[in-house]
Design a protein around this motif. Structure first.
Motif, mmCIF file in Angstrom:
data_model
loop_
_atom_site.group_PDB
_atom_site.id
_atom_site.type_symbol
_atom_site.label_atom_id
_atom_site.label_comp_id
_atom_site.label_asym_id
_atom_site.label_seq_id
_atom_site.Cartn_x
_atom_site.Cartn_y
_atom_site.Cartn_z
ATOM 1 N N UNK A 2 20.259 116.518 55.305
ATOM 2 C CA UNK A 2 20.445 117.539 56.342
ATOM 3 C C UNK A 2 19.247 117.587 57.280
ATOM 4 N N UNK A 3 18.037 117.647 56.711
ATOM 5 C CA UNK A 3 16.854 117.737 57.575
ATOM 6 C C UNK A 3 16.652 116.461 58.385
ATOM 7 N N UNK A 4 17.134 115.330 57.863
ATOM 8 C CA UNK A 4 17.004 114.063 58.591
ATOM 9 C C UNK A 4 18.028 113.922 59.705
ATOM 10 N N UNK A 5 19.089 114.688 59.631
ATOM 11 C CA UNK A 5 20.198 114.549 60.582
ATOM 12 C C UNK A 5 19.969 115.365 61.850
ATOM 13 N N UNK A 6 20.796 115.142 62.874
ATOM 14 C CA UNK A 6 20.705 115.972 64.083
ATOM 15 C C UNK A 6 20.905 117.461 63.794
ATOM 16 N N UNK A 7 21.610 117.793 62.715
ATOM 17 C CA UNK A 7 21.817 119.199 62.372
ATOM 18 C C UNK A 7 20.515 119.909 62.029
ATOM 19 N N UNK A 8 19.490 119.147 61.614
ATOM 20 C CA UNK A 8 18.211 119.749 61.244
ATOM 21 C C UNK A 8 17.193 119.761 62.363
ATOM 22 N N UNK A 67 12.282 111.643 65.848
ATOM 23 C CA UNK A 67 12.395 111.199 64.466
ATOM 24 C C UNK A 67 12.164 112.315 63.455
ATOM 25 N N UNK A 68 12.110 111.921 62.199
ATOM 26 C CA UNK A 68 11.978 112.875 61.102
ATOM 27 C C UNK A 68 10.970 112.370 60.075
ATOM 28 N N UNK A 69 10.130 113.273 59.596
ATOM 29 C CA UNK A 69 9.286 113.009 58.442
ATOM 30 C C UNK A 69 9.608 114.061 57.397
ATOM 31 N N UNK A 70 9.933 113.621 56.198
ATOM 32 C CA UNK A 70 10.248 114.537 55.106
ATOM 33 C C UNK A 70 9.347 114.196 53.931
ATOM 34 N N UNK A 71 8.529 115.147 53.530
ATOM 35 C CA UNK A 71 7.626 114.956 52.406
ATOM 36 C C UNK A 71 8.221 115.618 51.168
ATOM 37 N N UNK A 72 8.284 114.872 50.078
ATOM 38 C CA UNK A 72 8.803 115.440 48.837
ATOM 39 C C UNK A 72 7.645 116.086 48.085
ATOM 40 N N UNK A 118 20.347 104.801 62.990
ATOM 41 C CA UNK A 118 18.991 105.210 62.612
ATOM 42 C C UNK A 118 18.463 104.294 61.510
ATOM 43 N N UNK A 119 17.149 104.214 61.438
ATOM 44 C CA UNK A 119 16.473 103.424 60.405
ATOM 45 C C UNK A 119 15.587 104.356 59.595
ATOM 46 N N UNK A 151 22.543 105.177 57.993
ATOM 47 C CA UNK A 151 21.214 104.642 58.272
ATOM 48 C C UNK A 151 20.993 103.294 57.594
ATOM 49 N N UNK A 152 20.221 102.436 58.236
ATOM 50 C CA UNK A 152 19.669 101.255 57.601
ATOM 51 C C UNK A 152 18.454 101.727 56.822
ATOM 52 N N UNK A 153 18.403 101.461 55.517
ATOM 53 C CA UNK A 153 17.373 102.041 54.660
ATOM 54 C C UNK A 153 16.445 100.974 54.088
ATOM 55 N N UNK A 154 15.142 101.184 54.278
ATOM 56 C CA UNK A 154 14.126 100.378 53.609
ATOM 57 C C UNK A 154 13.805 101.050 52.282
ATOM 58 N N UNK A 155 14.101 100.361 51.195
ATOM 59 C CA UNK A 155 13.937 100.886 49.840
ATOM 60 C C UNK A 155 12.594 100.408 49.288
ATOM 61 N N UNK A 156 11.609 101.291 49.285
ATOM 62 C CA UNK A 156 10.295 100.904 48.772
ATOM 63 C C UNK A 156 10.234 101.050 47.258
#
Length: 256
Positions: free
Chosen positions: A234-240, A142-147, A9-10, A33-38
């Protein structure tokens, strides 16, 4: 048991050079995951985040962009496209964590129009257009998580404008979940309480400040960035996969 739930996953994490965003980037990378660090201005801090990920066996790269306008969003996505195509041959990704934001605001009485517009530009407009412009890049499932923030359920009038921006983010979360559900994309908001980051250090690291913060929590301690990162993972994973449109309270039971 597969400990690399995000292998292949990215993820894109905004505001990931420090604090909660950095902890999220580290956690998602640890999951594979491959992570883009903004980052906005803290290039060196973003490089340190990338180095920490790579030292732990993960993969990441940094992207600098000012996220307060559509121009900034376009800049982030342009660099992201170039980097992903170079690394993977495609510009698609799987996880977007909207973490970047301005954490404080003047009092209600002292808030100017400039203050108001700046807070909404960074905390609401940027996530809105980042998602809008990313729809074609975000893969199905995919997943979108808003903080967001626990202040959306607790009255803190002295930072009212900030609170309003996080309330808007919650509403955005709800509508996006409905809109993107047919594609299997889940959208959730995570609402931290008081977290021990450098943003809060000026008062949290004083005896009275820490005591008051601890007393707010039913769990009797101040939150750590890793507490939030674990929920995001957790929410980003398949478990969520069956959780969407939710505002997840991550305040440690503050003001119950």
């Amino acid at each position: 048991m597969n400990l690399k739930r995000l292998e292949g996953r990215i993820a894109v994490v905004t505001g990931a050079s420090r604090g909660i965003g950095r902890a999220i980037a580290l956690r998602l990378a640890a999951e594979g995951a491959l992570v883009a660090v903004h980052y906005r201005t803290r290039r060196d801090a973003a490089a340190e985040t990338v180095s920490a990920i790579e030292a732990a066996g993960g993969t990441a790269f940094a992207i600098g962009a000012e996220l307060d306008s559509l121009e900034g969003v376009d800049r982030l996505l342009q660099v992201l496209d170039e980097e992903l195509i170079r690394r993977t041959g495609i510009n698609h990704f799987d996880i977007l964590v909207n973490n970047a934001g301005i954490g404080t605001s003047p009092s209600f009485e002292e808030t100017s129009e400039e203050d108001f517009d700046r807070l909404f530009a960074v905390n609401v407009k940027a996530p809105f257009f980042l998602v809008q412009q990313s729809i074609g890049r975000l893969r199905d499932g995919g997943r979108i998580i808003n903080i967001s923030s626990g202040v959306t359920r607790i009255a803190y009038p002295h930072i009212m404008t900030y609170n309003l921006t996080k309330g808007a983010l919650n509403t955005f979360t709800l509508h996006l979940a409905q809109l993107l559900g047919p594609r299997g994309i889940t959208v959730n908001a995570v609402m931290p309480g008081i977290i021990d980051t450098d943003v809060n250090a000026s008062w949290l690291h004083t005896p009275n400040g820490r005591k008051s913060a601890v007393e707010m929590s039913a769990l009797g301690r101040v939150g750590e960035p890793s507490d939030i990162a674990d929920i995001v993972a957790f929410t980003a994973s398949p478990d969520g996969r069956w959780i969407t449109g939710q505002m997840i309270d991550a305040t440690g039971g503050s003001h119950l």
